[in-house]
Design an enzyme around this catalytic site. Sequence first.
Site, short mmCIF file in Angstrom:
data_model
loop_
_atom_site.label_atom_id
_atom_site.label_comp_id
_atom_site.label_asym_id
_atom_site.label_seq_id
_atom_site.Cartn_x
_atom_site.Cartn_y
_atom_site.Cartn_z
N SER D 13 0.82 -1.21 0.00
CA SER D 13 0.00 0.00 0.00
C SER D 13 0.85 1.27 0.00
CB SER D 13 -0.95 0.00 1.21
OG SER D 13 -0.19 0.07 2.40
N GLY D 14 2.14 1.12 0.14
CA GLY D 14 3.00 2.30 0.08
C GLY D 14 3.27 2.72 -1.35
N TYR D 15 4.03 3.79 -1.49
CA TYR D 15 4.29 4.29 -2.83
C TYR D 15 5.09 3.30 -3.67
CZ TYR D 15 2.68 8.89 -1.23
OH TYR D 15 1.92 9.94 -0.76
N THR D 16 6.08 2.66 -3.07
CA THR D 16 6.88 1.70 -3.82
C THR D 16 6.04 0.49 -4.21
OG1 THR D 16 8.89 2.41 -2.71
CG2 THR D 16 8.90 0.22 -3.66
N CYS D 150 17.57 4.84 -2.61
CA CYS D 150 17.39 5.68 -3.79
C CYS D 150 18.54 6.68 -3.95
CB CYS D 150 16.05 6.40 -3.72
SG CYS D 150 15.70 7.22 -2.16
N ASN D 316 13.14 8.34 -7.87
CA ASN D 316 13.42 7.58 -6.65
C ASN D 316 12.49 6.38 -6.47
OD1 ASN D 316 11.55 9.85 -6.18
ND2 ASN D 316 11.33 8.93 -4.15
#
Lengths: 349, 349, 349, 349
Positions: D13-16, D150, D316
Amino acid sequence: MPSEVRVSIAGASGYTGGELIRLLLAHPGVRIQQVSSQRFAGKSVGKVHPNLRKGTDLSFSPLEEMQPCDALFLCLPHGESSKRKDWVDGIAPRVVDLSADFRLADAALYERWYGKPHPHPELLGSYVYGIPELHREEMRGAMRVSSAGCNATATILGLHPLYAADVVELDRTVVEVKVGSSEGGNESGPATHHPERSGCVRSFAPTGHRHTAEMIQELGRGREIAIHFSATSIDMVRGVLATSHVFLKQDLDEKAIWKIYREAYGGEPFIRIVKERDGNYRFPEPKILAGTNLCDVGFQRDPASNRLVVVSAIDNLMKGAAGQAVPAFNLMCGFEETTALGFLGLHPI
Amino acid sequence: MPSEVRVSIAGASGYTGGELIRLLLAHPGVRIQQVSSQRFAGKSVGKVHPNLRKGTDLSFSPLEEMQPCDALFLCLPHGESSKRKDWVDGIAPRVVDLSADFRLADAALYERWYGKPHPHPELLGSYVYGIPELHREEMRGAMRVSSAGCNATATILGLHPLYAADVVELDRTVVEVKVGSSEGGNESGPATHHPERSGCVRSFAPTGHRHTAEMIQELGRGREIAIHFSATSIDMVRGVLATSHVFLKQDLDEKAIWKIYREAYGGEPFIRIVKERDGNYRFPEPKILAGTNLCDVGFQRDPASNRLVVVSAIDNLMKGAAGQAVPAFNLMCGFEETTALGFLGLHPI
Amino acid sequence: MPSEVRVSIAGASGYTGGELIRLLLAHPGVRIQQVSSQRFAGKSVGKVHPNLRKGTDLSFSPLEEMQPCDALFLCLPHGESSKRKDWVDGIAPRVVDLSADFRLADAALYERWYGKPHPHPELLGSYVYGIPELHREEMRGAMRVSSAGCNATATILGLHPLYAADVVELDRTVVEVKVGSSEGGNESGPATHHPERSGCVRSFAPTGHRHTAEMIQELGRGREIAIHFSATSIDMVRGVLATSHVFLKQDLDEKAIWKIYREAYGGEPFIRIVKERDGNYRFPEPKILAGTNLCDVGFQRDPASNRLVVVSAIDNLMKGAAGQAVPAFNLMCGFEETTALGFLGLHPI
Amino acid sequence: MPSEVRVSIAGASGYTGGELIRLLLAHPGVRIQQVSSQRFAGKSVGKVHPNLRKGTDLSFSPLEEMQPCDALFLCLPHGESSKRKDWVDGIAPRVVDLSADFRLADAALYERWYGKPHPHPELLGSYVYGIPELHREEMRGAMRVSSAGCNATATILGLHPLYAADVVELDRTVVEVKVGSSEGGNESGPATHHPERSGCVRSFAPTGHRHTAEMIQELGRGREIAIHFSATSIDMVRGVLATSHVFLKQDLDEKAIWKIYREAYGGEPFIRIVKERDGNYRFPEPKILAGTNLCDVGFQRDPASNRLVVVSAIDNLMKGAAGQAVPAFNLMCGFEETTALGFLGLHPI
């Protein structure tokens, strides 16, 4: 059609041209034959469109060196394609024109909004208006399509189901679009100088925006209608958000509105109905559409009146220009409409 | 009044409180006695408002340690000042309340827009509504003023001359404000998380915004009117731009509209009529108002209909909050209305 | 000096000129006599600097119509003021030159960094270098001051105490500035076109930036030093943040560094040492300095080496240009140095 | 490998995680089996990642309901994957871990930069470090890969050819990265509150950034080296720009430097050497890399010293996280390294 369609792009050094190159490079049935630019003739595409470095070896050709091809995308300044009609006809049987020249079918409507007579009124009506959600069947096998204006596209897709269902008062609609700076193209000038354009909320067209004519044509469909349109520039590069205030003739609740939209757009590959109870993305947001050919549409019924607020968002360079041109091309050539348009967009961005 | 007015600010760690401290530090007739914050009690003001480092030695006090003073600014959350009425009365004879508690004079109007009855309906009407351009005379020597909502301020100042002159259709006005993130205060949360809030064009209140009630009260002045209001968040920290679409009852040209605005605002120190033929700043722009108490107002007549588009801009934390509170305070205490509000704004920004 | 100093500004339509007008309008001892612009001659100041609408009735004059005055601010393009030496001498006894023409005292240093000989090497050294924290006493009663470059100002003020205390290795310092778009002035062009400049992190001068010469002059003070300087443009309008990496000759802890800075800057009205344990503003931030004449300086010792990272921030149009010029003027004319520079900056912004 | 690899993502559920889902949905050899989230268990993916609406029917599962699969991407918070070693081993034979747990091979180096001993030092070295340009051959058929940080990725890719060619002084390199807000993940808090984070140039890690340890490991390759690293947050959502100042041991001209880079990266699919004479994009720019897996690298020789400035840019979330993980996965499973990573990036943006 041949198994590999030879495509050229006239006026390919602008932002829309760059997006077309990007999309067509990934199209499995296309070979880009030539891309033209007077200013950058001889330069490599990656020099002008830095995202395409290493993505292509193409260089720009001057317009006069363009060779016949199977399909031509015209990204020339407004006025050029009607002026060069014979040249266009000689280059390609299939043409998608991204300028404003052939969007309107009615010479009087053109003159009213463009402030001068159309230079070739006899050609009006020979192009299919480029929004596939409204003109898909006409596009199949067509030879000429005229892509719609970006603000017109966002507005028309937001409102079309309501006007088609004849549920709105025809003289009261107010539309306000918020737009990014890429709408103005890649020519610099005082209006786009970063210290001035950054952070701005610029009322650049409170009234009189030419895209209004397209809305009247496509939403009115012969009926007398008024679209009270305004456009405001905000600090954004890509994107259009149209906020449309329509007034319902009957007391329809949100469920009834949902039904109208679902019936109109349930099977559309490039439209999403966006209306959530919570979260940051309850309504359409242009930023998550960057690079996609999607139009997100949502709405909210005003409990205090008969107003319905419709919110629609697109990427102006994609669904509002280059992206819109590709499904038209696909339909003209017999490809699957969605070919080369699968990018889903980025989040966060 | 004493030669030096002792002023305190309750709830001074928020953005509005910070701006009040900044303004009052430069006010030649004021000594800031105390600034309260529960969360930051004991901390120096510069720790919370980093622009004020070195500008003041003040530290925050808890609310319960506030001492009687000559004038009190209340920047507490909505609902607090009506709940603490007795405490407020005991602290200061003069009060400017920046919350929403006492903006409306009519309990029914409050209940309709706030969705619940007012907790102290008997107090409604005891505060002067805080826009000096509309209520200047009532403010002179008044003991209670309630600052207006920021979106209400921008809209009302844009439209007041037209409603006062009775030239607009009363049921058709559509208003759309574009607002910055500081409107939501300094509490973080998912909605203001930078990757989400940055670049957004968020339709956070297509309908139902509470400030609408203030517009109805101040523009209607007893008449039955409708304001079809929507609010959209854009990527901006400070600022409100209201785009108001009104429909004229008579066919007034731009010159006639100019006359109405000039008569209403010709002598106003904080209002500028902005309407130029060319340049980037033909219409009001909130960014050049950051830090000022100005409201810029402009307009354009739609040649295609009886629509008039009015554009009005403010800094929401200044003319929409802290800045607005200071002229009220000045008028209450007998100072020159413009004292401490001379900052002209920055360009570029 | 007369009780009211008559001041003119040559080249007042640029961003720096606009800021000078803004500041001088609020200066109690100044009357602005004339402001020049060739391009906008005859136009009102508010037309070009929209924040000053209603703030002044001044209009621009062509340069050739400028009359003698008590003090002249020169905001002409680089090269103009040395070319017009006689004209300048004839107009005003006191001159603050904001161009780069007279910042360097050494012709060889000029030639090395500007790539050509100085056109009037005989005049070098006749101007006091404009940073009052380093040259205050020379400015009192001086007739000629040359304002420092914006990036040089941020860097020099960050590093001056360390170089003066002789605690850093002289050949290792690396400085990187992050700058806003207003540094480039108000002329538009492809590099500042909003869709390109927005969101950019542009390495516009990895090496070779001319302001380096000023740093060498002011920090070196005769010693052979190297400043390895780079400049990067980011999406910001105003502001410079300099991140300087210096390498300590001795093992000084943070307390010792604090002492050096406090001794150098403890009494400085326009410098704040910013170094906090927590919060968003632990180190200097240019945004809260917009409109102020402050330079915030902070630092952090690297526990992994002998590196000290110094962070310094200014508003490039203020402390880096117009703001810096006003204390010089004040000192030249016998005013209090801080006159007209009391603005504390905005938060949030 | 089976013709369709069943893949799951823990912590999706995170950005990555969102970017991984986006990429893997378009991967022709992959079926996404499960995506986990404790907080959003039961919710559809499109609810959390609004760009993926209509792109997938997947919903989040709680971690404890994850089933065995062919390959697992771990996007859990730092510390979780070493804590859950047995669980991980039981779920999938192939694992790409995007946390920091297994990036370093040396327990002492970990402790020095993380400030505490590694919880499972016996596992260090069992993961291949995730930059394919440095470790491609080790990845082919590997069972465990640890994606790089990153900022480390941007810096290492910028400097690797120089360190491998042994042409730089080992104790003098200064690196400064400019980073966007998505680096911090999707949890909101005071540091990412939009009014504070917007427009900031925040020196969040002048010294002590943990990614420095990875740079030392990968660039040093056993040599004693110092990387003087600082990180600054700017107003950007995606992107890292690393500006690295290295000092050459020999007097190499730009042509010689070109040769070193071309030999190192000439055949790399995801690296472009960007160094042009003119235009806005002479050096790498992170914005045009949004959504791509590219790393652009450029450089400039300082004629005033032995400094070489190297500029390297990535997205990133892509080359710095999700994008980097996919080629590793491709190599582990025998797919073409570039599969699912063909997106070229947008311009303008």
